[in-house]
Design a protein around this motif. Structure first.
Motif, mmCIF file in Angstrom:
data_model
loop_
_atom_site.group_PDB
_atom_site.id
_atom_site.type_symbol
_atom_site.label_atom_id
_atom_site.label_comp_id
_atom_site.label_asym_id
_atom_site.label_seq_id
_atom_site.Cartn_x
_atom_site.Cartn_y
_atom_site.Cartn_z
ATOM 1 N N LYS A 75 21.591 18.445 18.990
ATOM 2 C CA LYS A 75 21.575 18.857 17.588
ATOM 3 C C LYS A 75 20.248 18.487 16.933
ATOM 4 C CE LYS A 75 26.578 18.291 17.120
ATOM 5 N NZ LYS A 75 27.662 17.575 16.413
ATOM 6 N N PHE A 76 19.483 19.515 16.566
ATOM 7 C CA PHE A 76 18.294 19.296 15.746
ATOM 8 C C PHE A 76 18.700 19.374 14.280
ATOM 9 C CE2 PHE A 76 16.217 20.546 19.699
ATOM 10 C CZ PHE A 76 15.160 19.647 19.746
ATOM 11 N N GLU A 77 17.950 18.652 13.449
ATOM 12 C CA GLU A 77 18.294 18.577 12.032
ATOM 13 C C GLU A 77 17.044 18.691 11.168
ATOM 14 O OE1 GLU A 77 19.742 14.934 9.436
ATOM 15 O OE2 GLU A 77 21.395 15.664 10.703
ATOM 16 N N ILE A 78 17.128 19.513 10.117
ATOM 17 C CA ILE A 78 16.040 19.630 9.146
ATOM 18 C C ILE A 78 16.600 19.330 7.764
ATOM 19 C CG2 ILE A 78 14.742 21.300 10.517
ATOM 20 C CD1 ILE A 78 15.826 23.518 8.767
ATOM 21 N N MET A 79 15.738 18.923 6.848
ATOM 22 C CA MET A 79 16.145 18.611 5.488
ATOM 23 C C MET A 79 15.943 19.827 4.594
ATOM 24 S SD MET A 79 17.273 15.467 5.118
ATOM 25 C CE MET A 79 17.028 15.208 3.360
ATOM 26 N N ASP A 80 16.956 20.141 3.789
ATOM 27 C CA ASP A 80 16.791 21.206 2.808
ATOM 28 C C ASP A 80 15.780 20.749 1.762
ATOM 29 O OD1 ASP A 80 17.141 23.647 1.716
ATOM 30 O OD2 ASP A 80 19.086 23.248 0.817
ATOM 31 N N GLN A 81 14.977 21.638 1.254
ATOM 32 C CA GLN A 81 13.956 21.259 0.280
ATOM 33 C C GLN A 81 13.630 22.444 -0.617
ATOM 34 O OE1 GLN A 81 9.833 21.000 2.006
ATOM 35 N NE2 GLN A 81 10.910 21.035 3.968
ATOM 36 N N GLU A 201 21.013 22.054 12.413
ATOM 37 C CA GLU A 201 21.769 21.711 11.215
ATOM 38 C C GLU A 201 20.811 21.401 10.079
ATOM 39 O OE1 GLU A 201 24.170 18.455 12.560
ATOM 40 O OE2 GLU A 201 25.770 19.782 13.299
ATOM 41 N N VAL A 202 21.293 21.610 8.844
ATOM 42 C CA VAL A 202 20.487 21.345 7.653
ATOM 43 C C VAL A 202 21.185 20.283 6.815
ATOM 44 C CG1 VAL A 202 19.470 22.322 5.566
ATOM 45 C CG2 VAL A 202 19.587 23.704 7.645
ATOM 46 N N ARG A 203 20.444 19.235 6.464
ATOM 47 C CA ARG A 203 20.989 18.153 5.647
ATOM 48 C C ARG A 203 20.548 18.341 4.198
ATOM 49 N NH1 ARG A 203 23.172 13.213 6.497
ATOM 50 N NH2 ARG A 203 22.904 13.452 8.765
ATOM 51 N N SER A 204 21.485 18.208 3.278
ATOM 52 C CA SER A 204 21.214 18.305 1.851
ATOM 53 C C SER A 204 22.085 17.296 1.123
ATOM 54 C CB SER A 204 21.501 19.726 1.338
ATOM 55 O OG SER A 204 22.878 20.015 1.432
ATOM 56 N N ASN A 205 22.046 17.327 -0.212
ATOM 57 C CA ASN A 205 22.877 16.426 -0.998
ATOM 58 C C ASN A 205 24.362 16.714 -0.804
ATOM 59 O OD1 ASN A 205 20.590 15.174 -2.060
ATOM 60 N ND2 ASN A 205 20.483 16.574 -3.807
ATOM 61 N N ASP A 206 24.681 17.902 -0.338
ATOM 62 C CA ASP A 206 26.073 18.286 -0.108
ATOM 63 C C ASP A 206 26.563 17.922 1.283
ATOM 64 O OD1 ASP A 206 26.156 19.428 -2.661
ATOM 65 O OD2 ASP A 206 25.349 21.321 -1.913
ATOM 66 N N GLY A 207 25.694 17.347 2.098
ATOM 67 C CA GLY A 207 26.070 16.987 3.456
ATOM 68 C C GLY A 207 25.278 17.761 4.490
ATOM 69 N N VAL A 208 25.840 17.879 5.695
ATOM 70 C CA VAL A 208 25.174 18.560 6.810
ATOM 71 C C VAL A 208 25.936 19.841 7.132
ATOM 72 C CG1 VAL A 208 24.436 18.406 9.210
ATOM 73 C CG2 VAL A 208 24.315 16.386 7.742
ATOM 74 N N THR A 209 25.221 20.959 7.187
ATOM 75 C CA THR A 209 25.823 22.248 7.518
ATOM 76 C C THR A 209 25.021 22.922 8.617
ATOM 77 O OG1 THR A 209 24.544 23.382 5.800
ATOM 78 C CG2 THR A 209 26.744 22.589 5.193
ATOM 79 N N SER A 210 25.666 23.818 9.348
ATOM 80 C CA SER A 210 24.978 24.565 10.397
ATOM 81 C C SER A 210 24.032 25.582 9.768
ATOM 82 C CB SER A 210 25.992 25.291 11.289
ATOM 83 O OG SER A 210 26.821 24.368 11.963
ATOM 84 N N ALA A 211 22.875 25.740 10.367
ATOM 85 C CA ALA A 211 21.887 26.697 9.861
ATOM 86 C C ALA A 211 22.154 28.072 10.448
ATOM 87 C CB ALA A 211 20.483 26.235 10.225
ATOM 88 N N SER A 212 21.933 29.082 9.648
ATOM 89 C CA SER A 212 22.101 30.460 10.110
ATOM 90 C C SER A 212 21.325 31.380 9.193
ATOM 91 C CB SER A 212 23.580 30.860 10.131
ATOM 92 O OG SER A 212 23.750 32.146 10.684
#
Length: 298
Positions: A75-81, A201-212
């Motif tokens: 699982k790779f993860e990026i931060m929403d911005q 996956e994308v991490r934000s203030n709302d948590g972690v969600t799958s990217a698509s």
């Protein structure tokens, strides 16, 4: 990146009865069989060898057995911005489970209408431009592969590598990036060479969600005379409408789709359309819309 091997063909064929003097170095062989045809029927079997297949994962037909993967995924993860048009943003890639990994590869799809690829930067993973394929970045496709002689592990807070993009349109990252197998098959290997999937996956203030991403793909085959497949991706499950019309604007088919997140496919046959030549297909889903052309032959 290349369509053919420079020194050999993709496949080679060896007479079945060939015996190698040293099976660990099977380099000297003939691909020919000379015989005298003195009978009404003569059968000669050959063994087909897939060149460059280092882990026996290649298969020659859809009915062949595909190598089984583990249930785990790298699982790779990026931060929403937040982003503004014209800005350069750096997208840092981390991983929540980069444990004893020997290598990985995948295709990164990104919204080419929202982002323009600028470059890459290594961090804890010593990657360079040689680890990325940029032939299709204008279409929003970036390929990558990495491997190490020794399996490596990194904590989830470590930046593995970064990608820089120029912002063309302000969108959320979770709906603009996705890891797929479109060009380079998405797979990862651990120290024991067990194969697993690769997800983003994308991490934000709302948590972690799958990217698509939302993407309408070119139908395949195109042109076609009997049947074709139209595939598209949705960032979220939603209803979608696929409309087929000709160059005069006449609608030939409207298909209502209960779309799922990720890849969806609709199959069309010649009987679904009236006529030959150029047609258009338009996909509408939520706030997204896209149109492509296809050709029906006689």
């Amino acid at each position: 990146v290349i369509s053919a091997y420079p020194q050999v063909q993709s496949w080679t064929y060896i007479p079945e009865e060939t015996v190698f003097a040293d099976p660990t170095e099977p380099w000297n062989y003939s691909t020919e069989k000379i015989m005298t045809l003195n009978a009404a029927l003569y059968t000669q079997n050959f063994v087909a060898v897939k060149m460059g297949d280092v882990n026996n994962s290649s298969f020659a037909s859809a009915n062949a057995t595909v190598k089984t993967r583990t249930a785990n995924s790298l699982k790779f993860e990026i931060m929403d911005q937040a982003s503004t048009v014209g800005q350069l943003i750096k997208v840092d890639f981390r991983s929540s489970n980069f444990k004893s990994i020997s290598g990985y590869q995948f295709t990164l799809n990104f919204d080419a209408k929202a982002f323009e690829f600028v470059g890459n930067e290594g961090s804890f993973l010593k990657v360079s431009g040689d680890n990325f394929g940029t032939n299709n970045v204008s279409r929003g496709i970036l390929t990558t592969s990495w491997d190490s002689k020794e399996a490596l592990s990194f904590d989830s807070d470590k930046v593995l590598f970064s990608l820089t993009f120029k912002v063309l349109k302000s969108v959320k990252l979770k709906s603009a990036f996705e890891i797929t197998s479109d060009v380079t098959k998405a797979e990862a290997y651990d120290a024991q060479m067990n194969e697993s999937n690769v997800n983003l996956e994308v991490r934000s203030n709302d948590g972690v969600t799958s990217a698509s991403v939302f993407e309408l793909l070119q139908n395949s085959p195109n042109p076609f005379d009997q049947q074709t497949a139209i595939s598209f991706r949705l960032p979220n499950p939603s209803a979608a409408i696929l409309t087929i019309y000709d160059v005069t604007g006449k609608v030939h088919r409207v298909i209502n789709i209960d779309g799922q997140k990720g890849l969806n496919t609709v199959n069309l046959t010649r009987s679904d359309l009236n006529g030959v030549g150029m047609f258009y297909y338009q996909l509408d889903a939520e706030q997204y819309s896209a149109t492509k052309r296809m050709v029906v032959t006689k």
